[in-house]
Enzyme design. Structure first.
Site, PDB file in Angstrom:
ATOM      1  N   LEU A   5       0.768  -1.161  -0.076  1.00  0.00           N
ATOM      2  CA  LEU A   5      -0.070  -0.164   0.002  1.00  0.00           C
ATOM      3  C   LEU A   5       0.862   1.158  -0.166  1.00  0.00           C
ATOM      4  O   LEU A   5       0.522   2.220  -0.355  1.00  0.00           O
ATOM      5  CB  LEU A   5      -1.011  -0.103   1.183  1.00  0.00           C
ATOM      6  CG  LEU A   5      -1.877  -1.297   1.360  1.00  0.00           C
ATOM      7  CD1 LEU A   5      -2.494  -1.108   2.818  1.00  0.00           C
ATOM      8  CD2 LEU A   5      -3.075  -0.882   0.128  1.00  0.00           C
TER       9      LEU A   5
ATOM     10  N   ASP B 219       4.390  12.301  13.460  1.00  0.00           N
ATOM     11  CA  ASP B 219       4.579  12.227  11.773  1.00  0.00           C
ATOM     12  C   ASP B 219       3.365  12.455  11.511  1.00  0.00           C
ATOM     13  O   ASP B 219       2.870  11.446  10.388  1.00  0.00           O
ATOM     14  CB  ASP B 219       5.274  10.847  11.706  1.00  0.00           C
ATOM     15  CG  ASP B 219       6.024  11.100  10.079  1.00  0.00           C
ATOM     16  OD1 ASP B 219       5.877  11.850   9.445  1.00  0.00           O
ATOM     17  OD2 ASP B 219       6.129   9.668   9.485  1.00  0.00           O
TER      18      ASP B 219
ATOM     19  N   GLY C 275       6.721   6.105   7.295  1.00  0.00           N
ATOM     20  CA  GLY C 275       7.630   6.176   8.166  1.00  0.00           C
ATOM     21  C   GLY C 275       7.686   4.735   8.902  1.00  0.00           C
ATOM     22  O   GLY C 275       6.814   4.025   8.988  1.00  0.00           O
ATOM     23  N   PHE C 276       8.886   4.291   9.210  1.00  0.00           N
ATOM     24  CA  PHE C 276       9.091   2.915  10.075  1.00  0.00           C
ATOM     25  C   PHE C 276       8.890   1.701   9.368  1.00  0.00           C
ATOM     26  O   PHE C 276       9.017   0.782   9.724  1.00  0.00           O
ATOM     27  CB  PHE C 276       8.074   2.606  11.423  1.00  0.00           C
ATOM     28  CG  PHE C 276       8.434   3.893  12.469  1.00  0.00           C
ATOM     29  CD1 PHE C 276       9.446   3.804  13.198  1.00  0.00           C
ATOM     30  CD2 PHE C 276       7.183   5.091  12.376  1.00  0.00           C
ATOM     31  CE1 PHE C 276       9.581   4.815  14.161  1.00  0.00           C
ATOM     32  CE2 PHE C 276       7.582   5.854  13.592  1.00  0.00           C
ATOM     33  CZ  PHE C 276       8.521   5.790  14.109  1.00  0.00           C
TER      34      PHE C 276
END
Ligand SMILES: *[C@@H]1O[C@H](CO)[C@@H](O)[C@H](O)[C@H]1NC(C)=O
Ligand SMILES: *[C@@H]1O[C@H](CO)[C@@H](O)[C@H](O)[C@H]1NC(C)=O
Ligand SMILES: *[C@@H]1O[C@H](CO)[C@@H](O)[C@H](O)[C@H]1NC(C)=O
Ligand SMILES: *[C@@H]1O[C@H](CO)[C@@H](O)[C@H](O)[C@H]1NC(C)=O
Ligand SMILES: *[C@@H]1O[C@H](CO)[C@@H](O)[C@H](O)[C@H]1NC(C)=O
Ligand SMILES: *[C@@H]1O[C@H](CO)[C@@H](O)[C@H](O)[C@H]1NC(C)=O
Ligand SMILES: *[C@@H]1O[C@H](CO)[C@@H](O)[C@H](O)[C@H]1NC(C)=O
Ligand SMILES: *[C@@H]1O[C@H](CO)[C@@H](O)[C@H](O)[C@H]1NC(C)=O
Ligand SMILES: *[C@@H]1O[C@H](CO)[C@@H](O)[C@H](O)[C@H]1NC(C)=O
Ligand SMILES: *[C@@H]1O[C@H](CO)[C@@H](O)[C@H](O)[C@H]1NC(C)=O
Length: 813
Positions: free
Chosen positions: A503, A621, A507-508
């Site tokens: 998708l 974020d 972040g991460f």
């Protein structure tokens, strides 16, 4: 009150008596003996040595067991094949400096097999590792033992024990199963390191026959046993000219874990749970049908996700189609056309496999893969080749002759490619069909070998869930159990993290769409970054986040903690906000009312995180791509709390590592690493202005000036030309005063000084009420185009966080 003197004396004498009797010793000297009933206890009280009877057996065995674990768990047995039939057994150090176990009649039932000692001062000592050692007490050298039980494993491998070879002494340490749980005598199975030329494999044998094979060591891993450290143990394989062995260490000293070869040849890892006071099996091998040695016969492949699991390699056909049809595969496959080394022959790569067994092979460690291919090509009876060593891009050449046996399709193991010989006609048919004939399957290897935490298993047991097809809604909301998904379920759901399921890259780490077997759709976030948190902390943290429930927050459905850490969210069919406000086509551009509702939803979600939830979460974020839309276009904030999951203290105002996205980060956060709810407010302000303008702050450019979106808004604000800021897509579908109010709030939120920015409850008040009077905004932070201020800041903070920054920079392109 006067205490009578005699009672004190009485008390003291009791104490002394108790000391005398209970004083536990860890050393047996040559003048002492251990009788049935006596024990040695290691100095740290971890292990105990004495006599025991397994189960209902009346025989007595000299054994070592865990001292602190109520369920008596033996880790070593001396006289498994020679039990004492009553309680007359005695252990002592004999005159030759050997440990000897004798019965009443002085028959030697067992003795340590060391050389005769020359010294008179030999002692036996039970160490805290569970190792019983025999050493010369007059010598200082530690580790220089005359004999040690670790060199003679029974059915258990403990931390620090070596499974394998000491080539200097010709010592082969292998595990041997018991006959049964009640009978520690030598059972049918052994587990050890097969040297196979000089390429080691871990092998379980029943008698002399192979039962399970790990696949050859390739310098990094075994095909079926990735040597990946995890939160319970750190596996290690050592291969050098002196020693070849497998061993493991704790991840955490206080973890109690052991490896057992059970009576039916299963090699199983157990973990002791302090909480439930029981052993939990965390993995076993063989795990499935494909693990059974030679399950599919020769020249075939076993793919556990296929039905049937066995298939012939290309160019081969079942030796007996009739047998094959009844799912009996043991006769294997034979080649369709005999190889004749005609010109067009070639090789087909099988990606990610457990290599064939090393039955007939040759090797050359200095050849490259290309030379290897040529070498195999030249010899008509060469059936396959592969690199020996996978380190550093691969080296060495391994050639197989004759039948290829016990090949299993794994996955994810990029370093395990096998090239099999294919005749010209087969090669043509492969190429003309143009289809990848290798079904790269979901590998269970990872699953099996990676760590399933004890609570995961306990939980699963409770649920009786094999494939985990539960529905969280069925759970009691007040007593929420965090669902732990297993790797198999996730791999299945996401089609093995198929690219087409991806998708996006948040972040991460990347996010994948998945579908559970009950049809429920999920989004799986693979946490790419290493978390320094322990498993329990991680779990607690995830549990806390799962409890944060608000209509404007994406719901966390569970997590996965095997091998990789992942978060499983509800799936949002409408994707993220950015595609609606920045989308190129603008067909799905939102009218003002919708946008305003979304803004209010984001405010409510953020307010909940900042103030209303028990946790006080700072998002860190917030951005358009982190606002997802459900099927009614309600906004839901995602990715909250992830920073917590990574163990970064939310209460600390200063961070060494920046989590966030360029264009949304507040100046104090970007420059000094200071974050607070006010840095979230800044991000929200940016997002608010983006929603109104329909352009990204980061990519914004204007022919007249070099300001970014914030600077542009500020400029128009000062010039009192705010309507120019509004997204032309909105046409006239809006109430100008409302939009202007939103712009003003946006500007208030992005002010340079955190103290000037409103908190989210004021923001909600300002946006929600007709009459609130708004302060005049001051100059925003970061309003100049990135060619100046922003870029420098980013560059200077790249160290230690380069991936993150690179990733987020790439994202918008
Ligand atoms: C041990 O003996 C008890 C009682 O005789 C019996 O119920 C139990 O099943 C036995 N255990 C095993 C493992 O045979
Ligand atoms: C126990 O062992 C002794 C010899 O060590 C033997 O004479 C005796 O018959 C054994 N008893 C049983 C019950 O097996
Ligand atoms: C060890 O000692 C025993 C008895 O003292 C003796 O019979 C045997 O030969 C010795 N073995 C070696 C290798 O010295
Ligand atoms: C043993 O080591 C200690 C200190 O580590 C030393 O003082 C002592 O002399 C040593 N004894 C022998 C016999 O080497
Ligand atoms: C194992 O060690 C030996 C001796 O150092 C070396 O020759 C061999 O290549 C190694 N094998 C592997 C697979 O690393
Ligand atoms: C090991 O585990 C214990 C108990 O769970 C914990 O208190 C300790 O901090 C852990 N140590 C490390 C180094 O993770
Ligand atoms: C060994 O372990 C396997 C897998 O858990 C189990 O099915 C089997 O019954 C065990 N064998 C014995 C003898 O306990
Ligand atoms: C080798 O195989 C090719 C193609 O399969 C065939 O045309 C040729 O006759 C074969 N040669 C021999 C010597 O069998
Ligand atoms: C291994 O391959 C190299 C390079 O092709 C060659 O020089 C060497 O003789 C080979 N060694 C053996 C033992 O075949
Ligand atoms: C092919 O390799 C096998 C096994 O190493 C060897 O016995 C045979 O002589 C080789 N044949 C040729 C033609 O090189």
């Amino acid at each position: 009150m006067d205490i009578p003197c005699f009672s004190i004396l009485y008390f003291i004498s009791i104490c002394m008596f108790a000391l005398e009797v209970c004083k536990s010793v860890d050393v047996l000297s040559s003048s002492e003996t251990i009788r049935d009933g006596d024990t040695l206890v290691s100095a740290g009280e971890k292990f105990q040595l004495g006599f025991f009877s397994p189960g209902n057996s009346s025989y007595r065995f000299l054994a070592i067991w865990y001292h602190n674990i109520p369920e008596k768990t033996t880790v070593w047995v001396a006289n498994g094949d020679n039990p004492v039939n009553d309680s007359s057994g005695v252990l002592r150090i004999g005159s030759e400096g050997k440990l000897v176990l004798v019965d009443q009649a002085e028959r030697v039932l067992w003795s340590s097999n060391n050389m005769n000692a020359t010294s008179q001062s030999v002692v036996a000592k039970l160490l805290d590792s569970g190792n019983l050692v025999l050493k010369d007490d007059s010598e200082n050298v530690s580790g220089n033992y005359l004999w040690q039980s670790f060199d003679h494993p029974s059915n258990t491998l403990l931390v620090g024990m070596k499974l394998g070879w000491d080539l200097r002494m010709g010592l082969d340490r292998h595990m041997t199963s018991w006959k049964s749980a009640e009978d520690p005598s030598t059972g049918d199975f052994t587990f050890g390191v097969d040297l196979g030329g000089i390429i080691p494999q871990l092998v379980i044998r029943k008698g002399r026959v192979k039962y399970f094979r790990s696949g050859p060591w390739n310098g990094i891993q075994f095909g079926r046993m990735p040597m990946v450290p995890n939160l319970i143990f750190i596996p290690k394989f050592v291969n050098n000219s002196q020693e070849v062995y497998f061993t493991f260490n704790h991840f955490n000293e206080s973890t109690i874990t052991r490896l057992v070869l059970n009576a039916s040849g299963n090699h199983q890892r157990y973990l002791w749970s302090e909480k439930t006071q029981e052993w939990t099996m965390i993995y076993m091998l063989p795990y499935d049908a494909c693990d059974v040695y030679g399950k599919c016969g020769s020249n075939s492949m076993c793919t556990i996700s296929n039905s049937p699991i066995c298939s012939c390699m290309i160019g081969y056909q079942p030796k007996s189609q009739a047998e094959w049809d009844t799912l009996v595969w043991s006769s294997g496959c034979v080649s369709k056309n005999p190889f004749n080394c005609s010109k067009g022959e070639g090789f087909k790569r099988l990606k990610g496999v457990k290599m064939p067994d090393l039955l007939q092979f040759t090797m050359n460690t200095s050849m490259s893969l290309k030379e290897c291919e040529l070498e195999c090509f030249k010899n008509c009876s060469c059936r396959a080749y592969a690199n020996i060593d996978a380190t550093g891009g691969g080296s060495g050449c391994l050639l197989w002759f004759g039948d290829l046996l016990d090949v299993r399709i794994l996955s994810r193991s990029a370093n395990q490619d096998l090239y099999i010989r294919v005749s010209a006609s087969d090669l043509d048919s492969v190429n003309s069909k143009g289809k990848e004939w290798v079904a790269v399957a979901i590998s269970m290897a990872f699953v099996v070998l990676s760590v399933v935490l004890y609570f995961c298993i306990v939980w699963k047991r409770k649920k009786h869930a094999q494939g985990i097809t539960f529905d969280l809604q069925a759970e009691d909301e007040n007593n929420l159990h965090l669902p732990i998904f297993d790797m198999v379920t996730i791999l299945r759901a996401t089609n093995n993290f198929c690219d087409s399921n991806k998708l996006g890259e948040g972040g991460f780490g990347p996010v994948y769409k998945g579908q559970l077997s009950n049809g429920q759709e999920i989004a799986v976030k693979r946490l790419s970054e290493d978390s320094r948190q322990g498993l329990n902390e991680f779990k607690n943290e995830v549990m806390l986040i799962a409890k944060l429930q608000h209509r404007n927050l994406v719901r966390l459905r569970g997590c996965c903690i095997e091998e990789e850490r992942m978060l499983i969210y509800e799936y949002m069919p409408n994707g993220s906000l950015d595609s609606f406000i920045f989308g190129k086509t603008r067909e799905n551009s939102l009218v003002w009312r919708r946008r305003f509702d979304i803004i209010i939803g984001i405010v409510r979600g953020l307010l909940y995180l900042h103030q209303d939830s028990r946790l006080r979460i700072i998002h860190r974020d917030l951005k358009a791509s982190n606002v997802l839309l459900d099927n009614e276009m309600n906004p839901k904030i995602s990715d909250f709390g992830v920073a917590r999951v990574f163990g970064r203290d939310q209460s600390l105002a200063k961070t060494k590592r920046i989590v966030g996205t360029y264009g949304y980060m507040a100046p104090e956060y970007t420059i000094d690493g200071l974050f607070s709810t006010k840095s979230d407010v800044f991000s929200f302000g940016v997002l608010l202005l983006e929603i109104i303008c329909g352009k990204r702050n980061r990519e914004f450019n204007h022919p007249d000036h070099c300001f970014n979106l914030l600077g542009h808004a500020w400029k128009l604000w000062l010039k009192r030309k705010v309507p120019d800021f509004i997204d032309p897509q909105l046409q006239n579908s809006f109430d100008l005063s409302e939009v202007v109010k939103c712009i003003q709030v946006g500007l208030l939120c992005v002010q340079r000084h955190p103290d000037d920015r409103p908190n989210m409850s004021s923001v909600l008040l300002m946006l929600d009420s007709e009459s609130a009077s708004l302060p005049q905004p001051k100059q925003p932070g970061f309003y100049i185009e990135r060619s100046s201020e922003n870029t420098d800041v980013e560059m200077s903070r790249r160290d230690g966080n380069s991936n993150k920054i690179t990733m987020t920079l790439l994202e918008g392109r």
